[in-house]
Design an enzyme around this catalytic site. Structure first.
Site, short mmCIF file in Angstrom:
data_model
loop_
_atom_site.label_atom_id
_atom_site.label_comp_id
_atom_site.label_asym_id
_atom_site.label_seq_id
_atom_site.Cartn_x
_atom_site.Cartn_y
_atom_site.Cartn_z
N GLY A 39 0.83 -1.16 -0.13
CA GLY A 39 0.18 -0.04 0.14
C GLY A 39 0.80 1.28 -0.17
CG ASP A 40 3.36 1.71 3.09
OD1 ASP A 40 2.29 2.21 3.64
OD2 ASP A 40 3.98 0.84 3.66
#
Length: 306
Positions: free
Chosen positions: A248-249
């Site tokens: 997600g990052d």
């Protein structure tokens, strides 16, 4: 400048093993260790995509020195405040599932938090500020709100990837970008999201809270981008999931890197989806070549209401 905030950085120690037996001696096949924390992950991927950022937060002790030195060698700029205590070590065990053992981290004093708020107060409307991850128990529960208020007054673009209790109080500051996964989006409204149609419905509700861009990741089901009255869908390329840690990052970083280069929004979404997927297919964060190799496999389609 893009700034990332990681309030509780770590040294992440990853071990691969055939199986994990409780109460027994377990031996790993491979090990690796590197700086951890959602904001740090964003900065590392930005660097690999030739986009400058500065990592902010708190570090302490020998592990804190490792974090700063590791990032320096990768070319990531840092302005971490040194605190008493030792930055935490988080252990991640990969078998056919993922098991995580996360430590608490050092105590953050009031003078430390005031120093970070002062840094944010010096930012301008040309800056982007990424908040990602949890708030240490030693810090005020409303610290995200404190940071958001100052940043908003300065016209800084806010990017937030955090759970509901941290996210909800800052919506009034109209974030530039939010990136929940579909589970987190469901938690926000007390529902279970199982389909793209569900995610579209609740994504529009969250966007209406005053958010400029919203990306909802849905693992193997792909991802959605919401902006104004438009919704885009990105497919998930085929491949072997190795670890979801940092995916997600990486998606946030890929999107912001493209935005900072003034690419069209559809292309920025493609870069975000490629970066997120490439990390999921990697042990650790993806490199630039891994990300670029997936770009042609990602199709961006605008969803039109009939």
């Amino acid at each position: 400048m893009i700034y990332t905030v990681t309030l509780n950085p770590s040294v992440d120690y990853l071990m691969e093993m055939d199986q994990l037996l409780e109460g027994s001696l377990n031996r790993s096949r491979t090990e690796n260790y590197f700086p951890g924390g959602k904001g740090i992950n964003v900065s590392r991927i930005l660097r690999r995509l030739d986009t400058e950022s500065t990592a902010l937060g708190f570090t302490g002790g020998f592990t804190g020195e490792f974090i700063k030195e590791f990032l320096r060698k990768e070319g990531v700029k840092t302005k971490f405040a040194n605190v008493n205590g030792t930055s935490r070590i988080n252990v991640k065990v990969l078998t056919d599932t993922e098991t995580e053992l996360n430590a608490n981290g050092p105590v953050i004093e009031r003078e430390d938090t005031e120093g970070l708020l002062s840094m944010i107060n010096e930012m301008t409307s040309s800056d982007i500020l990424v908040f990602a991850g949890s708030v240490p128990s030693s810090m005020p529960n409303d610290f995200y709100r404190q940071m958001s208020q100052i940043a908003s007054e300065k016209g800084v673009k806010l990017v937030i990837d955090a759970e509901k209790k941290l996210l909800q109080p800052v919506l009034e500051y109209h974030p530039f970008l939010l990136k929940p996964n579909h589970h987190e989006l469901g938690d926000f409204y007390g529902v279970k999201i199982e389909s793209v149609e569900d995610a579209v419905h609740y994504g529009k509700k969250l966007l209406s809270e005053g958010v400029s861009y919203l990306i909802v990741s849905m693992a193997e089901k792909g991802a959605l981008l919401f902006h104004e009255d438009r919704v885009f869908y990105a497919n998930s390329p085929k491949g072997t999931l190795i670890s979801s840690v940092g995916a997600g990052d990486s998606m946030v970083a890929g999107f912001l890197s493209a935005v900072s280069k003034n690419l069209p929004i559809e292309e920025a979404f493609r870069w975000g989806a490629a970066a997120g997927t490439a990390t999921a297919f990697s042990m650790g964060l993806a490199d630039e070549q891994d990300i670029k190799s997936l770009l042609d496999q990602i199709e961006i389609k605008e969803l039109i209401e009939e």
